[in-house]
Write a protein that holds these residues in place. Structure first.
Motif, PDB file in Angstrom:
ATOM      1  N   GLY A   1       0.042  -3.144   5.925  1.00  0.00           N
ATOM      2  CA  GLY A   1      -0.763  -3.570   4.788  1.00  0.00           C
ATOM      3  C   GLY A   1      -0.867  -2.564   3.666  1.00  0.00           C
ATOM      4  O   GLY A   1      -1.039  -2.933   2.506  1.00  0.00           O
ATOM      5  N   ASP A   2      -0.742  -1.287   3.977  1.00  0.00           N
ATOM      6  CA  ASP A   2      -0.852  -0.278   2.912  1.00  0.00           C
ATOM      7  C   ASP A   2       0.399  -0.273   2.020  1.00  0.00           C
ATOM      8  O   ASP A   2       0.486   0.534   1.085  1.00  0.00           O
ATOM      9  CB  ASP A   2      -1.151   1.125   3.479  1.00  0.00           C
ATOM     10  CG  ASP A   2      -0.197   1.570   4.555  1.00  0.00           C
ATOM     11  OD1 ASP A   2       0.385   0.711   5.243  1.00  0.00           O
ATOM     12  OD2 ASP A   2      -0.019   2.795   4.721  1.00  0.00           O
ATOM     13  N   HIS A   3       1.309  -1.218   2.277  1.00  0.00           N
ATOM     14  CA  HIS A   3       2.504  -1.350   1.441  1.00  0.00           C
ATOM     15  C   HIS A   3       2.662  -2.768   0.886  1.00  0.00           C
ATOM     16  O   HIS A   3       3.630  -3.030   0.169  1.00  0.00           O
ATOM     17  CB  HIS A   3       3.749  -0.926   2.232  1.00  0.00           C
ATOM     18  CG  HIS A   3       3.625   0.489   2.708  1.00  0.00           C
ATOM     19  ND1 HIS A   3       4.180   1.555   2.034  1.00  0.00           N
ATOM     20  CD2 HIS A   3       2.927   1.022   3.747  1.00  0.00           C
ATOM     21  CE1 HIS A   3       3.840   2.681   2.655  1.00  0.00           C
ATOM     22  NE2 HIS A   3       3.083   2.387   3.696  1.00  0.00           N
ATOM     23  N   CYS A   4       1.734  -3.664   1.236  1.00  0.00           N
ATOM     24  CA  CYS A   4       1.896  -5.049   0.765  1.00  0.00           C
ATOM     25  C   CYS A   4       0.602  -5.827   0.514  1.00  0.00           C
ATOM     26  O   CYS A   4       0.663  -6.934  -0.007  1.00  0.00           O
ATOM     27  CB  CYS A   4       2.797  -5.837   1.717  1.00  0.00           C
ATOM     28  SG  CYS A   4       2.112  -6.063   3.365  1.00  0.00           S
TER      29      CYS A   4
ATOM     30  N   THR B   1       8.606  -2.391   1.340  1.00  0.00           N
ATOM     31  CA  THR B   1       9.492  -1.637   2.235  1.00  0.00           C
ATOM     32  C   THR B   1       9.301  -2.015   3.701  1.00  0.00           C
ATOM     33  O   THR B   1      10.206  -1.856   4.508  1.00  0.00           O
ATOM     34  CB  THR B   1       9.266  -0.114   2.101  1.00  0.00           C
ATOM     35  OG1 THR B   1       7.875   0.175   2.381  1.00  0.00           O
ATOM     36  CG2 THR B   1       9.632   0.376   0.724  1.00  0.00           C
ATOM     37  N   HIS B   2       8.078  -2.473   4.051  1.00  0.00           N
ATOM     38  CA  HIS B   2       7.827  -2.930   5.417  1.00  0.00           C
ATOM     39  C   HIS B   2       6.503  -3.683   5.456  1.00  0.00           C
ATOM     40  O   HIS B   2       5.865  -3.874   4.412  1.00  0.00           O
ATOM     41  CB  HIS B   2       7.855  -1.762   6.406  1.00  0.00           C
ATOM     42  CG  HIS B   2       6.810  -0.720   6.192  1.00  0.00           C
ATOM     43  ND1 HIS B   2       6.832   0.157   5.128  1.00  0.00           N
ATOM     44  CD2 HIS B   2       5.686  -0.414   6.898  1.00  0.00           C
ATOM     45  CE1 HIS B   2       5.787   0.961   5.204  1.00  0.00           C
ATOM     46  NE2 HIS B   2       5.069   0.641   6.270  1.00  0.00           N
ATOM     47  N   ALA B   3       6.085  -4.086   6.655  1.00  0.00           N
ATOM     48  CA  ALA B   3       4.982  -5.044   6.774  1.00  0.00           C
ATOM     49  C   ALA B   3       3.595  -4.427   6.831  1.00  0.00           C
ATOM     50  O   ALA B   3       2.607  -5.153   6.748  1.00  0.00           O
ATOM     51  CB  ALA B   3       5.196  -5.915   8.014  1.00  0.00           C
TER      52      ALA B   3
ATOM     53  N   GLY C   1       9.622   4.286   1.990  1.00  0.00           N
ATOM     54  CA  GLY C   1       8.582   3.653   2.802  1.00  0.00           C
ATOM     55  C   GLY C   1       8.210   4.587   3.936  1.00  0.00           C
ATOM     56  O   GLY C   1       8.371   5.809   3.831  1.00  0.00           O
ATOM     57  N   ASP C   2       7.721   4.023   5.039  1.00  0.00           N
ATOM     58  CA  ASP C   2       7.176   4.881   6.104  1.00  0.00           C
ATOM     59  C   ASP C   2       8.224   5.386   7.084  1.00  0.00           C
ATOM     60  O   ASP C   2       7.882   5.871   8.171  1.00  0.00           O
ATOM     61  CB  ASP C   2       6.060   4.154   6.851  1.00  0.00           C
ATOM     62  CG  ASP C   2       4.792   4.088   6.014  1.00  0.00           C
ATOM     63  OD1 ASP C   2       4.812   4.608   4.883  1.00  0.00           O
ATOM     64  OD2 ASP C   2       3.798   3.523   6.486  1.00  0.00           O
ATOM     65  N   ILE C   3       9.489   5.334   6.688  1.00  0.00           N
ATOM     66  CA  ILE C   3      10.498   6.063   7.463  1.00  0.00           C
ATOM     67  C   ILE C   3      10.224   7.559   7.292  1.00  0.00           C
ATOM     68  O   ILE C   3      10.569   8.355   8.159  1.00  0.00           O
ATOM     69  CB  ILE C   3      11.922   5.650   7.014  1.00  0.00           C
ATOM     70  CG1 ILE C   3      12.215   4.227   7.507  1.00  0.00           C
ATOM     71  CG2 ILE C   3      12.989   6.621   7.509  1.00  0.00           C
ATOM     72  CD1 ILE C   3      12.197   4.040   9.018  1.00  0.00           C
TER      73      ILE C   3
ATOM     74  N   GLY D   1       6.785   7.356   2.208  1.00  0.00           N
ATOM     75  CA  GLY D   1       5.702   6.371   2.284  1.00  0.00           C
ATOM     76  C   GLY D   1       4.340   7.032   2.239  1.00  0.00           C
ATOM     77  O   GLY D   1       3.372   6.474   1.732  1.00  0.00           O
ATOM     78  N   HIS D   2       4.263   8.242   2.791  1.00  0.00           N
ATOM     79  CA  HIS D   2       3.007   9.018   2.806  1.00  0.00           C
ATOM     80  C   HIS D   2       3.342  10.492   2.623  1.00  0.00           C
ATOM     81  O   HIS D   2       4.322  10.976   3.190  1.00  0.00           O
ATOM     82  CB  HIS D   2       2.260   8.845   4.136  1.00  0.00           C
ATOM     83  CG  HIS D   2       1.781   7.450   4.360  1.00  0.00           C
ATOM     84  ND1 HIS D   2       0.461   7.077   4.174  1.00  0.00           N
ATOM     85  CD2 HIS D   2       2.449   6.322   4.723  1.00  0.00           C
ATOM     86  CE1 HIS D   2       0.335   5.778   4.431  1.00  0.00           C
ATOM     87  NE2 HIS D   2       1.523   5.294   4.776  1.00  0.00           N
ATOM     88  N   GLY D   3       2.504  11.192   1.862  1.00  0.00           N
ATOM     89  CA  GLY D   3       2.705  12.628   1.685  1.00  0.00           C
ATOM     90  C   GLY D   3       3.452  12.947   0.402  1.00  0.00           C
ATOM     91  O   GLY D   3       3.796  12.054  -0.374  1.00  0.00           O
TER      92      GLY D   3
ATOM     93  N   TRP E   1      -3.341   5.861   3.018  1.00  0.00           N
ATOM     94  CA  TRP E   1      -3.122   6.461   1.683  1.00  0.00           C
ATOM     95  C   TRP E   1      -1.624   6.582   1.430  1.00  0.00           C
ATOM     96  O   TRP E   1      -1.005   7.624   1.622  1.00  0.00           O
ATOM     97  CB  TRP E   1      -3.840   7.811   1.568  1.00  0.00           C
ATOM     98  CG  TRP E   1      -5.316   7.620   1.687  1.00  0.00           C
ATOM     99  CD1 TRP E   1      -6.109   7.959   2.746  1.00  0.00           C
ATOM    100  CD2 TRP E   1      -6.189   7.001   0.725  1.00  0.00           C
ATOM    101  NE1 TRP E   1      -7.419   7.590   2.506  1.00  0.00           N
ATOM    102  CE2 TRP E   1      -7.496   6.996   1.282  1.00  0.00           C
ATOM    103  CE3 TRP E   1      -5.992   6.430  -0.541  1.00  0.00           C
ATOM    104  CZ2 TRP E   1      -8.595   6.447   0.593  1.00  0.00           C
ATOM    105  CZ3 TRP E   1      -7.093   5.882  -1.209  1.00  0.00           C
ATOM    106  CH2 TRP E   1      -8.359   5.907  -0.645  1.00  0.00           C
ATOM    107  N   SER E   2      -1.051   5.455   0.950  1.00  0.00           N
ATOM    108  CA  SER E   2       0.400   5.318   0.821  1.00  0.00           C
ATOM    109  C   SER E   2       0.872   5.613  -0.596  1.00  0.00           C
ATOM    110  O   SER E   2       0.094   5.593  -1.547  1.00  0.00           O
ATOM    111  CB  SER E   2       0.775   3.884   1.189  1.00  0.00           C
ATOM    112  OG  SER E   2      -0.035   2.995   0.431  1.00  0.00           O
ATOM    113  N   ASN E   3       2.167   5.833  -0.735  1.00  0.00           N
ATOM    114  CA  ASN E   3       2.808   6.011  -2.037  1.00  0.00           C
ATOM    115  C   ASN E   3       3.549   4.735  -2.425  1.00  0.00           C
ATOM    116  O   ASN E   3       3.826   3.881  -1.578  1.00  0.00           O
ATOM    117  CB  ASN E   3       3.815   7.162  -1.978  1.00  0.00           C
ATOM    118  CG  ASN E   3       3.174   8.487  -1.614  1.00  0.00           C
ATOM    119  OD1 ASN E   3       2.036   8.756  -1.994  1.00  0.00           O
ATOM    120  ND2 ASN E   3       3.895   9.321  -0.884  1.00  0.00           N
TER     121      ASN E   3
END
Ligand SMILES: [Zn+2]
Length: 316
Positions: A80-83, A76-78, A190-192, A227-229, A29-31
């Motif tokens: 799947g919840d971002h691409c 932002t990165h590889a 992203g997920d940083i 990336g999340h939250g 559940w990404s942003n």
């Protein structure tokens, strides 16, 4: 700029920037984000499947005419919840760091769909994998790779607005990138950043991630979209840093004492970080840290075995 509430959907941050937020921010559940100026637009990330991505793009088109045709998509990165929704952003220049583009090729949606379809044959690991990812529809998604890559930093323009792509990985994954919009005082990380959730160190070294958190905290921005939250102020990046330092130090003690990585993950006290969502990710974090401590001589951990250990920790 006020911090938008953590409600599902599109949030206008002002000055032409938007955030798409997906509570609860857990597994998958990404942003995402949108940067616009003078009729042009840049999308930051797509979502985990095409149904979710289509709904987001439709909301963006309703909110601003600049989203009618998205000129640039930055992944932002590889993960799947971002691409995995990239195929829906037709005609856009798709930008990612070189390392991320390579990693995307190695784990396309077709592979995710295949693992999920076979999850019931993969024992405890498959069971937890399915629990995390069965809300999403990977079947039939076509992998659409970046059309342009960069290394280090790149400055792009959306209309007259400067957008800085800052590669801070390898950290969470191999090529993590921040998207900083200086004039709007917004950064999409992203997920940083996982806010109120547990960071997951797939790649490391952890030192890069710690440095990246400090870099975010020092940026002259008002709104951080993780990336999340929930969205937040930049100082919250230091909470993520503190988790990573805590886990690094506790894992090191156990590595030096000769404990196995899995036993270290079972044993490691999370302290004040124990209330973060998806705490079972400690399993992946300790395994990656052990590889780092070994000078990267330990082999890559089997992802299904990691999911089995995470399932065990999640049940506790
Ligand atoms: Zn993610």
């Amino acid at each position: 700029m006020t911090i938008p509430p953590f409600r599902r959907g599109l949030h206008d941050l002002g000055r032409g920037c938007f955030a798409w937020l997906q509570p609860d921010g857990g597994w998958g559940w990404s942003n995402a984000g949108l940067v616009t100026d003078s009729g042009e637009s840049l999308l930051v990330d797509t979502l985990f499947d095409e149904r979710l991505t289509a709904e987001m793009l439709e909301a963006m088109r309703r909110a601003t005419p600049a989203a009618a045709r998205i000129g640039t998509l930055v992944n932002t990165h590889a993960n799947g919840d971002h691409c995995y929704g990239n195929a829906l952003v037709e005609g856009a220049t798709i930008v990612a760091s070189e390392a991320s583009a390579k990693e995307m090729d190695e784990f396309p949606p077709e592979r995710m769909a295949a693992i999920l379809a076979n999850a019931s044959k993969l024992g405890a690991g498959g069971e937890f994998f399915a629990r995390c990812f069965s809300p999403f529809a990977f079947e039939g998604i076509r992998h659409v790779a970046p059309t342009e890559t960069f290394r280090g930093e790149q400055i792009r323009f959306v209309g007259d607005k400067e957008v800085r792509l800052l590669e801070v990985g390898p950290a969470h994954t191999r090529g993590d990138t921040l998207v900083h919009v200086p004039s709007d005082r917004v950064v999409f990380t992203g997920d940083i950043l996982f806010i109120e959730g547990t960071p997951i160190v797939w790649a490391g070294p952890v030192g890069n991630w710690i440095t990246a958190c400090e870099r975010i905290a020092a940026l002259d921005v008002e709104v951080v979209v993780p990336g999340h939250g929930p969205a937040c102020r930049p100082a919250r990046a230091l909470e993520v840093r503190d988790y990573l330092i805590h886990v690094r130090d506790e894992a090191r003690t156990r590595f030096d004492a000769g404990l196995s990585a899995s036993d270290a993950a079972r044993d490691l006290p999370l302290g004040r970080h124990a209330s973060l969502r998806d705490a079972e990710r400690i399993a992946v974090n300790v395994h990656t840290l052990y590889r780092e401590f070994s000078g990267w001589t330990l082999p890559d951990s089997n992802p299904i075995e990691l999911f089995a250990l995470m399932g065990e920790l999640a049940r506790r």
